[in-house]
Design an enzyme around this catalytic site. Sequence first.
Site, PDB file in Angstrom:
ATOM      1  N   ARG A  32      29.960  27.450  34.288  1.00  7.46           N
ATOM      2  CA  ARG A  32      29.175  28.420  35.067  1.00  7.46           C
ATOM      3  C   ARG A  32      28.268  29.161  34.105  1.00  7.46           C
ATOM      4  O   ARG A  32      28.743  29.788  33.155  1.00  7.46           O
ATOM      5  CB  ARG A  32      30.084  29.396  35.810  1.00  7.46           C
ATOM      6  CG  ARG A  32      29.359  30.183  36.915  1.00  7.46           C
ATOM      7  CD  ARG A  32      30.227  31.285  37.500  1.00  7.46           C
ATOM      8  NE  ARG A  32      30.450  32.328  36.523  1.00  7.46           N
ATOM      9  CZ  ARG A  32      31.640  32.875  36.247  1.00  7.46           C
ATOM     10  NH1 ARG A  32      32.718  32.483  36.882  1.00  7.46           N
ATOM     11  NH2 ARG A  32      31.746  33.800  35.320  1.00  7.46           N
ATOM     12  N   GLU A  34      25.789  34.227  29.292  1.00  5.88           N
ATOM     13  CA  GLU A  34      26.707  33.308  28.614  1.00  5.88           C
ATOM     14  C   GLU A  34      26.886  32.086  29.492  1.00  5.88           C
ATOM     15  O   GLU A  34      26.478  32.068  30.656  1.00  5.88           O
ATOM     16  CB  GLU A  34      28.075  33.983  28.383  1.00  5.88           C
ATOM     17  CG  GLU A  34      28.794  34.345  29.665  1.00  5.88           C
ATOM     18  CD  GLU A  34      30.121  35.072  29.436  1.00  5.88           C
ATOM     19  OE1 GLU A  34      30.531  35.193  28.273  1.00  5.88           O
ATOM     20  OE2 GLU A  34      30.734  35.501  30.426  1.00  5.88           O
ATOM     21  N   ASN A  55      30.157  29.719  30.672  1.00  3.35           N
ATOM     22  CA  ASN A  55      31.617  29.616  30.686  1.00  3.35           C
ATOM     23  C   ASN A  55      31.997  28.149  30.839  1.00  3.35           C
ATOM     24  O   ASN A  55      31.644  27.530  31.846  1.00  3.35           O
ATOM     25  CB  ASN A  55      32.200  30.400  31.872  1.00  3.35           C
ATOM     26  CG  ASN A  55      31.761  31.843  31.880  1.00  3.35           C
ATOM     27  OD1 ASN A  55      32.359  32.683  31.240  1.00  3.35           O
ATOM     28  ND2 ASN A  55      30.685  32.131  32.603  1.00  3.35           N
ATOM     29  N   SER A 101      35.666  30.939  37.261  1.00  2.00           N
ATOM     30  CA  SER A 101      36.366  31.254  38.512  1.00  2.00           C
ATOM     31  C   SER A 101      35.428  31.716  39.622  1.00  2.00           C
ATOM     32  O   SER A 101      34.227  31.857  39.450  1.00  2.00           O
ATOM     33  CB  SER A 101      37.430  32.314  38.257  1.00  2.00           C
ATOM     34  OG  SER A 101      36.834  33.481  37.742  1.00  2.00           O
ATOM     35  N   LYS A 104      30.755  32.011  21.776  1.00  2.00           N
ATOM     36  CA  LYS A 104      29.566  32.854  21.592  1.00  2.00           C
ATOM     37  C   LYS A 104      28.784  32.436  20.353  1.00  2.00           C
ATOM     38  O   LYS A 104      27.561  32.523  20.326  1.00  2.00           O
ATOM     39  CB  LYS A 104      29.980  34.330  21.483  1.00  2.00           C
ATOM     40  CG  LYS A 104      30.757  34.865  22.687  1.00  2.00           C
ATOM     41  CD  LYS A 104      29.931  34.793  23.955  1.00  2.00           C
ATOM     42  CE  LYS A 104      30.659  35.420  25.143  1.00  2.00           C
ATOM     43  NZ  LYS A 104      31.855  34.665  25.545  1.00  2.00           N
ATOM     44  N   LYS A 113      29.161  40.942  20.843  1.00  2.00           N
ATOM     45  CA  LYS A 113      30.027  40.030  21.589  1.00  2.00           C
ATOM     46  C   LYS A 113      31.019  39.329  20.657  1.00  2.00           C
ATOM     47  O   LYS A 113      30.605  38.626  19.722  1.00  2.00           O
ATOM     48  CB  LYS A 113      29.182  38.956  22.289  1.00  2.00           C
ATOM     49  CG  LYS A 113      28.266  39.483  23.380  1.00  2.00           C
ATOM     50  CD  LYS A 113      27.582  38.325  24.075  1.00  2.00           C
ATOM     51  CE  LYS A 113      27.149  38.724  25.471  1.00  2.00           C
ATOM     52  NZ  LYS A 113      26.797  37.550  26.283  1.00  2.00           N
ATOM     53  N   GLU A 144      36.493  35.019  26.168  1.00  2.00           N
ATOM     54  CA  GLU A 144      36.103  34.822  27.561  1.00  2.00           C
ATOM     55  C   GLU A 144      36.891  35.788  28.431  1.00  2.00           C
ATOM     56  O   GLU A 144      37.825  36.442  27.978  1.00  2.00           O
ATOM     57  CB  GLU A 144      36.394  33.380  27.993  1.00  2.00           C
ATOM     58  CG  GLU A 144      35.727  32.326  27.118  1.00  2.00           C
ATOM     59  CD  GLU A 144      34.223  32.445  27.082  1.00  2.00           C
ATOM     60  OE1 GLU A 144      33.623  32.820  28.106  1.00  2.00           O
ATOM     61  OE2 GLU A 144      33.633  32.184  26.015  1.00  2.00           O
ATOM     62  N   GLY A 145      36.504  35.864  29.715  1.00  2.00           N
ATOM     63  CA  GLY A 145      37.300  36.603  30.682  1.00  2.00           C
ATOM     64  C   GLY A 145      36.773  37.974  31.042  1.00  2.00           C
ATOM     65  O   GLY A 145      37.320  38.648  31.891  1.00  2.00           O
ATOM     66  N   ARG A 202      27.840  38.474  41.419  1.00  2.00           N
ATOM     67  CA  ARG A 202      28.778  39.584  41.226  1.00  2.00           C
ATOM     68  C   ARG A 202      27.977  40.846  40.962  1.00  2.00           C
ATOM     69  O   ARG A 202      26.950  40.810  40.276  1.00  2.00           O
ATOM     70  CB  ARG A 202      29.709  39.302  40.046  1.00  2.00           C
ATOM     71  CG  ARG A 202      30.694  38.175  40.290  1.00  2.00           C
ATOM     72  CD  ARG A 202      31.330  37.700  39.016  1.00  2.00           C
ATOM     73  NE  ARG A 202      30.318  37.144  38.116  1.00  2.00           N
ATOM     74  CZ  ARG A 202      30.558  36.807  36.857  1.00  2.00           C
ATOM     75  NH1 ARG A 202      31.753  36.973  36.335  1.00  2.00           N
ATOM     76  NH2 ARG A 202      29.591  36.305  36.096  1.00  2.00           N
TER      77      ARG A 202
END
Length: 486
Positions: A137, A156, A158, A163, A317, A376, A380-381, A462
């Site tokens: 994603r 970024e 992923n 998700s 990253k 950064k 992740e997350g 989002r």
Amino acid sequence: MAAPWQDVLRDAAAVQEAAAVAVDAALLAGVLMRTGEQPHASGNNPTAVLHPCLQVVNYAPFTLLPSAVPRALFEQAYAVQQDFNLLVDAISQNEEFLEQTLASTIKVDDFTARLFRIYMQVLEEGLAQTVFLGINRSDYMFDCRLDGTAALRQIEINTIAASFGGLTSRTADVHRLVLKVLGKTEEASHLLPNNPAKGLASGIAKAWELYGSQRAVVMFLVEEVQRNIFDQRCVENELWNRNIRVIRKRFRDVFEQGSLDGSRRLYMDGQEVAVVYYREGYVPQNYDQQNWEARLLLERSRAVKCPDIATQLAGTKKVQQELSQPGTLEKLLPGRPEAVARIRATFAGLYSLDEGEEGDRIAATAIAEPDRFVLKPQREGGGNNLYGEELRQVLEKIKDSPERTSYILMDKIKPQPAVNYLLRAHSPLQASQCISELGIFGVYVRQGQELVLNQAAGHLLRTKAIEHADGGVAAGVAVLDTPYLV
């Protein structure tokens, strides 16, 4: 970039009514998460903590109204997704690039180093895996420039456990109903259909098919505490609808029950596993020594890993920062100048903090002007990035240490805020100034050297209040949204 419902936002009674309808619609549509307090518990039943089938659930947080997204930037994000799929796949096959790019990082970042050691061990042994599946994603924000126009800027990409492809497949229907309740029937008809869950499942199904065993299963590798299980179930049910058997296991199950035969086929409880779909394994907290051993077992196997460890490393990253260097994309995607141009057009400024004169200069600039940048780490997350004064303090502390090479620096993107209501369980209904982040899901499947599937598989919007610098839906900061193209 305002959506055409500013009148609604000023009508408190209409907002209250629409919010009540929206929450019920979300519950009815299955836009759900397990609650954080007792993810395996239900109501007043004290035994429910021990019984994972009894759950406390509530609606996943979402916006009352769809958010405006510039149509041209939305289409640009979709148009470049197949290029990013090609790029991630190319990086995952380029041992020299990964080794050189991550050389400084693995000296100071133990998590990336352990992943890299498994990667090298598997390469030395020889890959048993012949089919490769990528589900990624690519996330963007809309940078508001001085002339008032907006530009698409990648945050970024992923490459593991990307998700909300399931829940976002159902969110547009909720927003469609809300707009109708508010008398915006024409606008409701303009919301785009969106079903990433189906697209993600099509990639998994193709990999399962190419693996070549009708009896083999797809294994979802899942967390110990599965708050976001319904998002995963959306993808899982798409596979069951194709008569593909799915099992759900944790790392500890793999350690205790997993085995390889002489051909390195992976077995769990006697069942051959064709595809391992990771929804776990992307942060250090996911691992203890047993889990690292389980990860090595999985990587050594013939099963199709989504992602294999090389593809997980492609999403770090440090790799993202290296891609912004002149000539890098051209080396990774030779003979594809149009793809290179489309990818490069999405990049924000990215800077290395490696040791040396250039890294010293960049660190000093960020310490002097911390509001210009985002710091950064290789994580992740969501919820890991550093901004403003916190960025300055951390860089001051590590500026003369090799530890700084475990971070990259990125220009801070400055989107235009818009008013919306963020619906969260047990939170008051109030208007907030908000910014949004657009994600495009990509899926590809490669057999040997032949790419047999490469597609964009849907989108995720989002939205969060502007007081929150960082964090996604799972981190409890952002909420699910639907784009309204303007």
